[in-house]
Enzyme design. Structure first.
Site, mmCIF file in Angstrom:
data_model
loop_
_atom_site.group_PDB
_atom_site.id
_atom_site.type_symbol
_atom_site.label_atom_id
_atom_site.label_comp_id
_atom_site.label_asym_id
_atom_site.label_seq_id
_atom_site.Cartn_x
_atom_site.Cartn_y
_atom_site.Cartn_z
ATOM 1 N N ASP A 97 0.881 -1.157 0.016
ATOM 2 C CA ASP A 97 0.028 0.070 0.141
ATOM 3 C C ASP A 97 0.778 1.335 -0.011
ATOM 4 O OD1 ASP A 97 0.718 -0.800 2.781
ATOM 5 O OD2 ASP A 97 -0.507 0.808 3.308
ATOM 6 N N GLU A 159 -0.215 -0.706 5.834
ATOM 7 C CA GLU A 159 0.796 -0.253 6.618
ATOM 8 C C GLU A 159 0.678 1.484 6.914
ATOM 9 O OE1 GLU A 159 4.496 1.774 7.847
ATOM 10 O OE2 GLU A 159 3.796 1.976 5.865
#
Length: 454
Positions: A97, A159
């Site tokens: 991500d 994250e």
């Protein structure tokens, strides 16, 4: 293990893989995997997860699979055993991500299109953290079938937002247990200057609200006697730093001194884009201030905007503060100290409310073990210069989760990021030479660590 023909061949194999690295990084960067459904469709993160799973399945993780986290994101998990079941186990970590592009008008190129300029590859995620995913893949491909350790893999998908993997780890300890954990979410002091990060500051956000009046009041009729909530908030925030810029939260030590590699002030000024004539903050060195001491940043203020504002006294105002806490301090205690400070300095009896958001602990690595010996030697060989140890003012709560669940494991934070990468900002980029050198470092490490642990 020193330099030899095998290591020369390894360097050449990685050089030969860089065309594939560029093509695959372009594919991955083109997927806008921002883990915030308010900004981008969640299907894009799912597409990135499948891409990562398939790429690592092709690199020997035959059992690569997608595990759903508590926030609905998917982490890529897998294992790759070697021929020797008694060999050491190494866990490879990264995340797919990315941060949102922010101000797209500030980008020199489309944020989700890999673009080469001035020898660097631009695009959101090229460094943080898709470049580190390609670092892992290139190292594994260069080694081929000759991986002398047992490997495990986790590549998470949130994250940058919830960090749900932190909740997953304690309940699935055996799944990810390893002797050494390579956390591919860091980088070097500068391009070509090898480093590992050994300390991280903890983090907590504090929202502070100030109420002074029942409603807005005409500034001419009431101004001068009626308390101004915004002025009270400004006065409170002003007490968080002294005239030199040192953070001055009552009860928090702001005198710690960083013991390791320096960070020259002029280098920091250039890295941070500090304007000419503007001073750096604090009476310590740059590493003292950004790695080893607490710091508070005002992230935002809710108050009337300039455009559309009226001649009225503001009845209420609020701010969101970001507190960074160095190793040696407890984040929760530090956040409570900030809350007490804000209440204590509030003027005129204004009503103050506070809320502490998502505290995360600081991290300090254990160094000196066989994995650190192996990574230091491997970086020296790959870069031709000694490795240094750095701090980082940022926070990766997962590091503490790993350290708590696997107290005997060695955690090594490394990667392709460096100051010019501008992670989390417009015009993020990566130097492809860093991907090549770090992939070589990782491949050399896996060989050398296996030999040390025999």
């Amino acid at each position: 293990m020193g330099s030899g023909t095998a290591d020369v061949d390894l360097r050449e194999r990685i050089a030969g893989l860089m065309g594939q690295v560029r093509a695959e990084l372009a594919e991955l960067v083109a997927i806008p995997s921002v883990a915030d459904p308010r900004q981008f469709p969640p299907e894009e993160c799912a597409r990135a997860a499948r891409w990562v799973r398939d790429a690592f399945a092709g690199a020997g993780f035959a059992d690569a699979w997608l595990a759903e986290m508590s926030d609905g994101s998917q982490a890529v998990l897998g294992s790759r055993p070697c021929a020797d079941p008694d060999a050491a186990t190494v866990l490879l970590y990264s995340h797919y991500d990315v941060q949102p592009p922010l101000n797209e008008a500030a980008w020199r190129s489309p944020p989700f299109e890999l673009t080469e300029m001035d020898g660097r590859w631009y695009g959101r995620g090229t460094a943080d953290c898709k470049g580190n995913i390609l670092m892992h893949l290139a190292a594994l491909r260069a080694l081929g079938d000759q991986v002398p350790v047992n490997l495990k893999l986790v590549v998470e998908g949130s994250e940058e937002t919830t960090g749900a993997l932190e909740e997953f780890v304690p309940g699935h300890a055996d799944l990810l247990r390893a002797d050494a954990i390579l956390i591919g979410d860091g980088g070097n002091a500068a391009v070509g200057e090898p480093a590992v990060t050994v300390s991280l500051r903890g983090v907590a956000d504090v929202i502070v609200g100030v109420d002074a009046l029942a409603s807005e009041l005409h500034s001419g009729m009431f101004g001068g006697a009626a308390p101004d909530a915004l002025a009270a908030l400004v006065a409170m925030l002003a007490t968080l730093r002294d005239a030199r810029g040192n953070t001055t939260i009552r009860g928090l030590d702001n005198t710690q001194v960083w013991p390791d590699a320096p960070y020259p002030a002029e280098t920091f000024r250039a890295d941070a884009g500090v304007l000419e004539g503007v001073s750096l903050l604090g009476d310590g060195t740059v590493p003292d201030m950004v790695w080893w001491r607490p710091a508070v940043t005002i992230l935002g203020i809710d108050c009337p905007p300039v455009v559309g504002s009226a001649a009225a006294i503001t009845p209420r105002a609020s701010a969101r503060l970001n507190l960074r806490v160095p190793p040696g301090m407890q984040t929760g205690d530090a956040a409570e100290a900030l809350v007490r400070h804000l209440h204590a300095v509030a003027p005129w009896g204004v009503h103050v409310t506070t809320e502490i958001e998502s505290p995360g602990p600081p991290f300090l690595a254990r160094t000196g073990g066989p994995a650190y010996q192996a990574i230091a030697a491997s970086m020296h060989e790959a870069y031709g210069r000694p490795m240094v140890t750095l701090g980082d003012g940022g926070s990766i709560p997962l590091c503490t989760a790993f350290a708590d669940v696997y107290p005997d494991a060695e955690l090594i934070l490394l990667g392709v990021e460096e100051p010019l990468a501008l992670i989390h900002a417009p015009n993020e980029s990566v130097d492809p030479a860093e991907i090549a050198a770090m992939a070589l470092t990782e491949a050399l490490f896996l060989r050398r660590y296996a030999a040390i642990r025999r």
